[in-house]
Write a protein that holds these residues in place. Sequence first.
Motif, short mmCIF file in Angstrom:
data_model
loop_
_atom_site.label_atom_id
_atom_site.label_comp_id
_atom_site.label_asym_id
_atom_site.label_seq_id
_atom_site.Cartn_x
_atom_site.Cartn_y
_atom_site.Cartn_z
N ASN A 1 0.83 -1.20 0.00
CA ASN A 1 0.00 0.00 0.00
C ASN A 1 0.86 1.25 0.00
OD1 ASN A 1 -1.58 2.22 1.66
ND2 ASN A 1 -3.09 0.89 0.66
N LYS A 2 1.91 1.27 0.79
CA LYS A 2 2.82 2.43 0.83
C LYS A 2 3.52 2.62 -0.52
CE LYS A 2 2.31 3.80 5.07
NZ LYS A 2 1.68 5.08 5.36
N GLN A 3 3.94 1.52 -1.15
CA GLN A 3 4.56 1.62 -2.46
C GLN A 3 3.57 2.14 -3.49
OE1 GLN A 3 6.12 -2.40 -2.87
NE2 GLN A 3 8.19 -1.64 -2.54
N ALA A 4 2.32 1.68 -3.43
CA ALA A 4 1.29 2.16 -4.36
C ALA A 4 1.04 3.65 -4.16
CB ALA A 4 0.00 1.36 -4.17
N GLN A 5 1.04 4.12 -2.91
CA GLN A 5 0.87 5.55 -2.64
C GLN A 5 2.02 6.35 -3.24
OE1 GLN A 5 0.37 6.17 1.57
NE2 GLN A 5 -1.44 4.87 1.68
N ALA A 6 3.24 5.85 -3.08
CA ALA A 6 4.40 6.55 -3.63
C ALA A 6 4.36 6.58 -5.16
CB ALA A 6 5.69 5.89 -3.14
N ILE A 7 3.95 5.49 -5.77
CA ILE A 7 3.86 5.42 -7.24
C ILE A 7 2.80 6.41 -7.73
CG2 ILE A 7 3.14 3.96 -9.16
CD1 ILE A 7 4.43 1.60 -7.52
N ALA A 8 1.64 6.42 -7.08
CA ALA A 8 0.57 7.33 -7.47
C ALA A 8 0.99 8.79 -7.32
CB ALA A 8 -0.70 7.06 -6.66
N ALA A 9 1.67 9.11 -6.23
CA ALA A 9 2.13 10.48 -6.01
C ALA A 9 3.17 10.89 -7.06
CB ALA A 9 2.71 10.62 -4.61
N GLY A 10 4.07 9.98 -7.39
CA GLY A 10 5.08 10.28 -8.40
C GLY A 10 4.46 10.48 -9.78
N TYR B 1 2.05 -4.35 -9.90
CA TYR B 1 1.44 -3.04 -9.74
C TYR B 1 0.99 -2.55 -11.11
CZ TYR B 1 3.55 -2.70 -5.09
OH TYR B 1 3.92 -2.91 -3.79
N ALA B 2 -0.18 -1.92 -11.16
CA ALA B 2 -0.68 -1.35 -12.41
C ALA B 2 -1.26 0.02 -12.13
CB ALA B 2 -1.74 -2.26 -13.03
N ALA B 3 -1.09 0.93 -13.08
CA ALA B 3 -1.59 2.30 -12.93
C ALA B 3 -2.60 2.61 -14.03
CB ALA B 3 -0.44 3.29 -12.99
N GLN B 4 -3.59 3.37 -13.68
CA GLN B 4 -4.62 3.83 -14.63
C GLN B 4 -4.82 5.32 -14.37
OE1 GLN B 4 -7.29 1.44 -16.14
NE2 GLN B 4 -8.06 3.15 -17.34
N VAL C 1 -7.79 15.19 -12.75
CA VAL C 1 -6.87 14.08 -13.00
C VAL C 1 -7.06 13.07 -11.87
CG1 VAL C 1 -4.46 13.39 -13.27
CG2 VAL C 1 -5.21 15.62 -14.11
N MET C 2 -7.37 11.82 -12.24
CA MET C 2 -7.56 10.75 -11.26
C MET C 2 -6.60 9.62 -11.58
SD MET C 2 -11.71 10.77 -11.03
CE MET C 2 -11.92 10.90 -12.80
N ILE C 3 -5.85 9.20 -10.59
CA ILE C 3 -4.88 8.11 -10.75
C ILE C 3 -5.27 6.97 -9.82
CG2 ILE C 3 -2.47 7.43 -10.45
CD1 ILE C 3 -1.73 10.33 -11.05
N THR C 4 -5.28 5.77 -10.36
CA THR C 4 -5.52 4.57 -9.56
C THR C 4 -4.33 3.64 -9.74
OG1 THR C 4 -7.90 4.77 -9.92
CG2 THR C 4 -7.10 2.64 -9.14
N VAL C 5 -3.69 3.29 -8.64
CA VAL C 5 -2.58 2.32 -8.67
C VAL C 5 -3.05 1.10 -7.88
CG1 VAL C 5 -0.21 1.84 -8.00
CG2 VAL C 5 -0.82 4.10 -8.85
N THR C 6 -2.96 -0.05 -8.52
CA THR C 6 -3.43 -1.29 -7.90
C THR C 6 -2.26 -2.24 -7.69
OG1 THR C 6 -5.50 -1.00 -9.11
CG2 THR C 6 -5.12 -3.14 -8.09
N THR D 1 -4.09 -6.35 -3.14
CA THR D 1 -4.33 -5.29 -2.18
C THR D 1 -5.32 -4.30 -2.78
OG1 THR D 1 -2.04 -5.53 -1.45
CG2 THR D 1 -3.16 -3.60 -0.70
N ALA D 2 -5.98 -3.57 -1.93
CA ALA D 2 -6.94 -2.56 -2.40
C ALA D 2 -6.21 -1.47 -3.18
CB ALA D 2 -7.67 -1.95 -1.20
N PRO D 3 -6.85 -0.92 -4.21
CA PRO D 3 -6.21 0.13 -5.00
C PRO D 3 -6.06 1.44 -4.22
CG PRO D 3 -8.45 -0.27 -5.78
CD PRO D 3 -8.16 -1.29 -4.72
N VAL D 4 -5.08 2.22 -4.64
CA VAL D 4 -4.83 3.54 -4.08
C VAL D 4 -5.26 4.56 -5.13
CG1 VAL D 4 -3.02 5.15 -3.37
CG2 VAL D 4 -2.94 2.78 -2.62
N ARG D 5 -6.02 5.58 -4.71
CA ARG D 5 -6.52 6.58 -5.66
C ARG D 5 -6.10 7.97 -5.23
NH1 ARG D 5 -10.54 2.73 -5.20
NH2 ARG D 5 -11.12 1.76 -7.16
N LEU D 6 -5.69 8.76 -6.22
CA LEU D 6 -5.36 10.17 -6.01
C LEU D 6 -6.15 11.00 -7.01
CD1 LEU D 6 -1.48 10.46 -5.58
CD2 LEU D 6 -3.22 10.71 -3.85
#
Length: 181
Positions: free
Chosen positions: A46-55, A133-136, A156-161, A165-170
Amino acid sequence: MCSERSQRGVTLIELLVFIVIVGIAASTIVSVMGNLGRQSAAILPNKQAQAIAAGLMDEIMAQPFTFCDPNDPAAATATSAAACAALPETLGPEPGETRGGALPFDNVNDYAGFGPAPIAFPDASAVANLPGYAAQVTVQAAGAIAGVPAADTLLVMITVTPANTAPVRLRAVRIRHAPTT
């Protein structure tokens, strides 16, 4: 010669009680530390998905948001899509543009519809790709916001899955505030 007061010390029973108390405290601390270690490993995806989404959000928000494609001669001065010389910007990439490719995305609009794609880094030699990990990315009109016309806003909406694990959305809003931005 020696007074009773100077002969006083720690009895064997006091020493044993002290050792038992210290042992119980030490075992409690070790148990808590072990639990923290197990829990921190469980939240790592989850922390890695958050970092990927933020980047990825930083990458997208750093792109220009212009009426014309940045390669259009009028991109810096156009105040509407009609003022573009030849390449008005629309949602989605122009033909041949890809993220990190030979012809990279060059506008916020180009990321519309990106993914789901595996996470890859521009310099694959520096960091290995993250499997699982996948990003949309979704880019759409955000509507009028605080007096800013709807045509000048993007949501702009980003979803990293991560795997299993549950997806992370920004979400973020980008506003066009001048022709060159």
